[in-house]
Enzyme design. Structure first.
Site, PDB file in Angstrom:
ATOM      1  N   GLY A  53       8.518 -20.797 -32.449  1.00 59.55           N
ATOM      2  CA  GLY A  53       8.692 -22.097 -32.409  1.00 59.55           C
ATOM      3  C   GLY A  53       7.403 -22.804 -32.297  1.00 59.55           C
ATOM      4  N   GLY A 176       8.335 -14.536 -35.811  1.00 58.64           N
ATOM      5  CA  GLY A 176       7.192 -13.586 -35.003  1.00 58.64           C
ATOM      6  C   GLY A 176       8.054 -12.643 -34.618  1.00 58.64           C
ATOM      7  N   GLU A 196      16.744 -16.187 -43.696  1.00 58.54           N
ATOM      8  CA  GLU A 196      15.337 -16.882 -43.336  1.00 58.54           C
ATOM      9  C   GLU A 196      15.345 -18.286 -44.184  1.00 58.54           C
ATOM     10  OE1 GLU A 196      12.453 -18.755 -41.847  1.00 58.54           O
ATOM     11  OE2 GLU A 196      13.028 -16.894 -40.923  1.00 58.54           O
ATOM     12  N   ARG A 201       7.524 -17.147 -44.552  1.00 55.94           N
ATOM     13  CA  ARG A 201       7.885 -16.164 -43.591  1.00 55.94           C
ATOM     14  C   ARG A 201       8.392 -14.826 -44.135  1.00 55.94           C
ATOM     15  NH1 ARG A 201      10.437 -19.043 -38.082  1.00 55.94           N
ATOM     16  NH2 ARG A 201       8.488 -20.080 -37.251  1.00 55.94           N
ATOM     17  N   ALA A 266      16.447 -20.667 -32.299  1.00 55.14           N
ATOM     18  CA  ALA A 266      17.470 -21.644 -31.794  1.00 55.14           C
ATOM     19  C   ALA A 266      17.190 -22.112 -30.488  1.00 55.14           C
ATOM     20  CB  ALA A 266      18.779 -20.899 -31.676  1.00 55.14           C
ATOM     21  N   TYR A 273      14.997 -24.403 -35.535  1.00 55.11           N
ATOM     22  CA  TYR A 273      16.195 -24.286 -36.236  1.00 55.11           C
ATOM     23  C   TYR A 273      16.729 -25.402 -37.250  1.00 55.11           C
ATOM     24  CZ  TYR A 273      21.057 -22.317 -36.839  1.00 55.11           C
ATOM     25  OH  TYR A 273      22.152 -22.057 -37.651  1.00 55.11           O
ATOM     26  N   CYS A 410       5.833   0.829 -26.840  1.00 56.97           N
ATOM     27  CA  CYS A 410       6.275   2.199 -26.504  1.00 56.97           C
ATOM     28  C   CYS A 410       7.056   1.847 -25.252  1.00 56.97           C
ATOM     29  CB  CYS A 410       5.269   3.122 -26.169  1.00 56.97           C
ATOM     30  SG  CYS A 410       5.922   4.763 -25.671  1.00 56.97           S
TER      31      CYS A 410
END
Length: 562
Positions: A53, A176, A196, A201, A266, A273, A410
């Site tokens: 966002g 992201g 999306e 994006r 969201a 959103y 990891c």
């Protein structure tokens, strides 16, 4: 002072071994700040937005310039204080104290609302730091790939006899964080349909190989899913559209995915959103002209989305919230049973947290990918018998494109983090890698977050909302000598719903670094084991006893007391 949030400037971290600051302990945060804003890393770097966002790396460009200047001039016994993306002070401390201490987005609880935060943000008095945006340790979508992969694998184990071959995941959001989902599903052996609403994006994820292909329509997407699942192939498909429209349409058509989740932004209805029937441009304009109306429209669309997820849940399809607070948003506009399906942490991840296992990550400050490949090999050498982890590292090397400075994620726990950090420091000392390495983690970790709708949802003892734990984590990491420590509010799930802390430690090959690493990389994951042992989880109590923790109120650890 002007407060510009826009600058037509591409920022990239320096590479190689030439310092632009006075030591590697200040060069490291400088490079990582810059790396967060690399166009190959950040979602909207010209506006300082890294991910999530409006998660920013600095409050405005003037603050960014001042942070850079301060880091370049910082002495080895000084500490820079950063308040919501603004450098506010440099103080004399000592060489083993953090070089930077960061506090982002923190508000007194009664005022911890998006409405109040947005007022402060508009006045230039606050910055939303998300988790790793404002703490300068974001590594692109790789940062959440393994956590998402582990979630999908565990869901496959619980629901599909350990195999996702021929199965498909329905989800949305390719920002992201959400951008990790298609690759994680593929690595776990499943197809995925990823909705999306912004074509840019999708293009980013196609370019970085996080998503395999794009469908032209819902019918085309479903045809591809049918073909690939029948062939047992794990292919990820992007579809440009609005999840609030497409997910209910799938329910209406009687389509049955094998798993359903969501990772749209969201958590931030004003910026993250898209309401049904709106264009992205219209959304941005109305966010300025009618913020309350925009928030309500976004939440009502989320309600439709969640009701469709509930329908899948009622069909028996494994359905879970992936930590964006969409259930809360839907509940606020009348979906009373929004929490009928679980969050991903209590459903799949908590046993890992009980052992201090979480998103350990490291970055090669040299910019040389070979340094990461050498550390991959070192991890395999040290953790010899974990074939699941070896498989992850092999897949990561083959499939994950580096964004900005080369990095690796990891998931390892209390047993191994200290050993790995000391080994990396020795690799720097010996010249096996060409420059220092920084080790950090997501704030989404076992002992560093209080978030009742995500990481601490449904705690056994009911302590979901107790936020002493991340505060203690930040204090302990500061006392232990982490290179920079951060304490944030609102990451992942939005204002008022979380508090969390982060740390980063530099491996510069010195004895002093080794001592700091030994403290930080034991104490940091140990707080996660402590937190879960305190809540009564047997796995955590056993881990605490085995790993020598001294927890005064946990009887099983009293043999470890001196």
């Amino acid at each position: 002072m002007s407060q510009s949030k826009y600058r037509q400037l591409d920022v990239r971290a320096p590479r190689g071994t030439t310092l632009t600051a006075k030591s590697w302990l200040t060069e490291a945060p400088l490079r990582m700040l810059m790396n967060n804003l690399d166009p190959d890393v950040a979602e909207n770097p010209h506006e300082l937005v890294v991910y999530g966002g409006i998660g920013r790396a600095a409050r405005n460009w003037e603050c960014y310039d001042a942070i850079v200047k301060a880091l370049k001039n910082l002495e080895s016994d000084e500490t820079l204080l950063v308040q919501s993306g603004k450098p506010v002070g440099v103080f004399k401390t000592h060489e083993n104290s953090p070089r930077v201490l960061i506090a982002n987005s923190n508000l007194v609880p009664h005022w911890a609302t998006w409405e109040h935060f947005n007022e402060l943000d508009a006045k230039g008095l606050a910055m939303y730091g998300q988790m790793t945006a404002g703490s300068w340790i974001y590594i692109g979508s790789q940062g959440i790939v393994q956590g998402t992969y582990e979630t999908f694998v565990e869901a496959g184990r619980q629901h599909y006899q350990g195999s996702l071959k021929g199965r498909w995941v329905l989800t949305a959001g390719l920002g992201g964080m959400g951008g990790a989902q298609p690759l994680a599903a593929t690595l776990a052996g499943a197809c995925s349909l990823n909705i999306e609403c912004q074509q840019s994006r999708i293009d980013f994820r196609l370019r970085t190989r996080y998503v395999d292909e794009q469908a032209t329509s819902l019918d085309d997407a479903l045809a591809r899913i049918k073909k690939y699942t029948a062939e047992g192939r794990a292919i990820s498909i992007a579809l440009c559209g609005n999840a609030a429209e497409i997910v209910p349409e799938l329910v209406k058509r009687g389509v049955r995915p094998d798993m359903v989740t969501d990772q749209t932004s969201a958590h931030d209805p004003l910026h993250g959103y898209l309401p049904k029937g709106w264009s992205w441009e219209e959304y941005q304009q109305k966010a300025e002209s009618d913020p309350q109306g925009t928030i309500l429209a976004a939440k009502r669309s989320m309600a439709d989305h969640v009701q469709a997820m509930l329908a899948f849940h009622e069909m028996g399809v494994p359905t879970f919230d992936y930590g964006n607070n969409i259930r809360q948003m839907a509940q606020e506009v009348g979906v009373s049973n929004a929490f009928d399906f679980p969050g991903f942490v209590p459903a799949y991840i908590r046993p890992l947290f009980c052992r201090g296992i979480g998103p350990f990550r490291w970055v090669a400050l040299s910019g040389d990918p070979q340094d990461i490949y050498k550390t991959d090999a070192k991890v395999k050498e040290i953790i010899k018998d974990d074939q699941h982890l070896h498989h992850w590292l092999d897949m990561a090397r083959e499939r994950i494109s580096f964004q900005g400075l080369p990095a690796r994620i990891c998931w390892v726990g209390l047993e191994w983090r200290q050993k790995l950090g000391l080994a990396f420091n020795e690799m720097v000392r010996s010249g096996e890698v060409s420059a220092p390495i920084v080790i950090g983690r997501d704030h989404l970790d076992s002992g560093s977050v209080a978030s009742p709708n995500r990481e601490t949802e449904a705690m056994r003892d009911g302590s979901d909302a107790v936020s002493d734990w991340p505060l203690l984590n930040a204090l302990l990491n500061t006392a232990s000598g982490a290179t920079w420590v951060s304490l944030h509010h609102g990451g992942g799930v939005g204002m008022g719903f979380s508090q969390h802390s982060g740390m980063v430690i530099v491996c510069d090959g010195t004895d002093e670094a080794a001592a700091r690493i030994a403290r930080v990389l034991r104490n940091d994951p140990a707080t996660g084991v402590m937190r879960h042992a305190d809540a009564g989880y047997e796995i955590a109590i056993e881990c605490a006893a085995e790993q020598g923790l001294n927890l005064p109120m946990v009887a099983a650890t009293q043999g470890n007391a001196k």
